[in-house]
Design a protein around this motif. Structure first.
Motif, PDB file in Angstrom:
ATOM      1  N   ILE A  11      35.629  -6.853 -23.988  1.00 60.20           N
ATOM      2  CA  ILE A  11      34.644  -7.785 -23.421  1.00 60.20           C
ATOM      3  C   ILE A  11      33.898  -8.420 -24.589  1.00 60.20           C
ATOM      4  O   ILE A  11      33.477  -7.745 -25.524  1.00 60.20           O
ATOM      5  CB  ILE A  11      33.716  -7.087 -22.398  1.00 60.20           C
ATOM      6  N   GLU A  25      43.508 -13.139 -27.180  1.00 62.73           N
ATOM      7  CA  GLU A  25      43.537 -11.818 -26.536  1.00 62.73           C
ATOM      8  C   GLU A  25      43.620 -11.939 -25.018  1.00 62.73           C
ATOM      9  O   GLU A  25      44.352 -11.195 -24.356  1.00 62.73           O
ATOM     10  CB  GLU A  25      42.275 -11.064 -26.929  1.00 62.73           C
ATOM     11  N   ASP A  50      30.202  -8.743 -22.928  1.00 64.45           N
ATOM     12  CA  ASP A  50      29.382  -7.676 -23.491  1.00 64.45           C
ATOM     13  C   ASP A  50      28.028  -8.329 -23.809  1.00 64.45           C
ATOM     14  O   ASP A  50      27.933  -9.098 -24.759  1.00 64.45           O
ATOM     15  CB  ASP A  50      30.086  -7.203 -24.778  1.00 64.45           C
ATOM     16  N   ASP A 276      40.009  -4.825 -35.143  1.00 64.43           N
ATOM     17  CA  ASP A 276      38.714  -4.393 -35.699  1.00 64.43           C
ATOM     18  C   ASP A 276      38.008  -3.358 -34.829  1.00 64.43           C
ATOM     19  O   ASP A 276      37.049  -2.750 -35.284  1.00 64.43           O
ATOM     20  CB  ASP A 276      37.790  -5.608 -35.883  1.00 64.43           C
ATOM     21  N   TRP A 306      43.643 -13.946 -36.015  1.00 60.38           N
ATOM     22  CA  TRP A 306      44.050 -15.295 -36.421  1.00 60.38           C
ATOM     23  C   TRP A 306      43.195 -15.779 -37.574  1.00 60.38           C
ATOM     24  O   TRP A 306      41.988 -15.560 -37.607  1.00 60.38           O
ATOM     25  CB  TRP A 306      43.855 -16.278 -35.268  1.00 60.38           C
TER      26      TRP A 306
END
Ligand code: ME8
Length: 518
Positions: A11, A25, A50, A276, A306
């Motif tokens: 999120i 994604e 989020d 990450d 990317w």
């Protein structure tokens, strides 16, 4: 009720506009969701935002806005963005939703009651940008912290900690026993390396309200809010709970309002995430779930990042790709095609406008577009758009590609699936060049041969529409409509050679990918 195939994305922090990485994604997850539906599975696809934590609070402050009002406004853009990408998500979570906050608080209460949480004083360094406590290991040889941590401050404060110590060995065993849990395998090896070479520090899961107010209050201490990651990860179970997944509600002892449905969703089949945030998903999340008494997700599917023109994407340097601008100019299917055809799920990728243009013209306009347009136009011109008797000349090629694509989709090998589908596009375009139907049309003695060729072409186009549907849903729908077929080509079971019947009248051909002069 059978458990649905449950797929989620990370999120996104709602502290700005969506960028290429976010779009990529979400498209991966959407293609997998559509592919599973096409394969006949029931799917539940979740994405969302989020909204808590320091990053969002600071972004709101910078605009002089109340964080909730700031999020409400941006959430509209992000939801519109999901629509622009053609996502078929079944729900859209915002971590400020009451239904989510309830489950975060119920989860905290449960792990606290079961002895997984303690209060302690922390003295040390803290990265505001990463919202994380730093240790001596994070220092560089010269004693400074990496600039990626942003502003680093010294803190001395009391907080709640979630116990991670002593959880390492079962997690290592689990990851070793379940090779599919973290994919691709090099990400799995990285996690195993990390777990084997480091001792896990307990995780600080609170922030004093005095320092950060924008979060979910800790249910057992109103002076604190929840650390944003303990809040965010829970979205993967809070939404199942909101849809009536009893395994979740009973695990967190939540007495929820009666949901309108009873959907068993947990455990997730796939969490699609970027490289990450692997540690949060592969280390903290499994330990949280175990403490809650819930099974682990079946798979973390980790994609790369990317760049643009070989450099980091960054708003401040202006090195950005605006997915909305690309979609407006080239169409959403061209965007979806490029990102999935260019980059396999795993390694990092590099966006170049030249690369995008060249795939658009070679593979979409001259490849698929040209094949469909030539095939349908010839059928229209030479046979008034009426399908001739079935012929099997390309049947074996099509069947091979259908079987290959099906197997690849089941493995989430999206790039390879596109390669396989395009081998059929190329084969059919070569078939036109070799058989030269436009020449045969001039000779009445060749009428039967021309019928055969036209059938092979139009039936290949129909099958291609089914194959490309998860990737290029709009294009697939257009091909179907031009073929005069009802509905969407959204079931792989329809990709059976010979289904197109003699005498069927097709519709009007029109260019699928208009050529651009660039
Ligand atoms: O990490 N290329 O949110 P986020 C590819 N809120 N993917 C990229 C990317 C790039 N250049 N930049 C970012 C968060 N991403 C948390 C997640 S989940 C419970 C909480 C990906 O907005 C990134 O890897 O910073 C991540 O998966 C997603 O975008 C959201 O990043």
């Amino acid at each position: 009720m059978n458990k649905r195939f449950y797929i989620t994305t990370a999120i996104d922090y709602v502290n700005g506009q969506p960028h290429l990485g976010h779009a990529y994604e979400k498209v991966i997850a959407d293609v997998i969701a559509r592919a599973r539906r096409s394969l006949g599975q029931d799917v539940f696809f979740l994405t969302g935002l989020d909204e808590h934590g320091q990053k969002v609070q600071q972004a709101a402050q910078a605009e002089g806005k109340d964080p909730q009002a700031y999020c409400d406004q941006l959430a509209q853009d992000w939801k519109a963005f999901a629509g622009a990408l053609g996502l078929t998500n079944d729900d859209f979570v915002r971590t400020t939703d009451a239904r989510h906050k309830e489950i975060v608080q119920a989860s905290l209460a449960k792990v606290n009651a079961d002895g997984h949480v303690y209060k302690a004083t922390y003295t040390g360094f803290y990265s505001v940008k990463e919202e994380t406590f730093l240790t001596e290991k994070d220092r560089r040889p010269d004693g400074t912290f990496d600039p990626s941590f942003g502003q680093v401050i010294e803190l001395n404060e009391e907080n709640y900690f979630f116990k991670l110590k002593d959880q390492q060995q079962w997690l290592i065993d689990y990851i070793e026993k379940n090779p599919d849990f973290i994919q691709p395998s090099y990400r799995r090896n990285e996690v195993l390396g990390f777990l084997k070479n480091n001792t896990l520090e307990d995780l600080c899961i609170s922030r004093p309200k005095a320092r950060l107010s924008w979060g979910i209050p800790i249910p057992f201490d109103s002076n604190y809010v929840t650390f944003v990651w303990f809040d965010a990860l829970v979205n993967y179970i809070s939404i199942p709970a909101a849809h009536g997944d009893k395994s979740v509600t009973s695990a967190v002892h939540s007495e929820l309002r009666t949901p309108n449905s009873e959907l068993p969703l947990w455990p997730a089949d796939i969490h699609v995430i970027g490289k990450d945030i692997v540690k949060f998903h592969a280390v903290y999340w499994p330990i949280m779930l175990k403490a809650l008494g819930l099974p682990l997700p079946k798979q973390l599917l980790v994609h790369g990042w990317w760049q643009k023109d070989g450099a980091k994407i960054s708003k401040s340097t202006g090195n950005v790709v605006d997915p909305v601008a690309i979609i407006n100019e080239w169409g959403v299917d061209a965007f979806r095609f490029y990102v999935l055809r260019e980059l396999d799920i795993g390694p990092d990728g590099n966006w170049t406008d030249a690369g995008f243009n060249s795939r658009y013209s070679a593979e979409l306009a001259n490849g698929l577009g040209n094949l469909v347009n030539r095939s349908l136009s010839m059928l229209k011109r030479y046979r008034n758009g009426v399908v001739p008797a079935p012929s099997n000349e390309l049947a074996a090629d099509a069947e091979k590609v259908v079987a290959e694509t099906k197997a690849l989709l089941e493995q989430n090998e999206l790039q390879k699936a596109l390669q396989s589908i395009w081998s059929l596009v190329t084969r059919a375009n070569q078939y036109i060049d070799k058989t030269a139907p436009f020449k045969l049309a001039k000779d009445p003695a060749q009428a039967q041969r021309l019928d055969e060729i036209l059938y092979n072409l139009v039936e290949t186009c129909r099958i291609l529409a089914v194959l490309v549907w998860p990737f290029l849903p709009g294009t697939a729908g257009k091909i179907n409509a031009q073929l005069g077929l009802p509905g969407e080509p959204d079931k792989l079971s329809a990709a059976v050679w010979g289904s197109l019947k003699a005498g069927h009248q097709i519709g009007d051909p029109a260019a699928l990918f208009p050529r651009k002069d660039v």
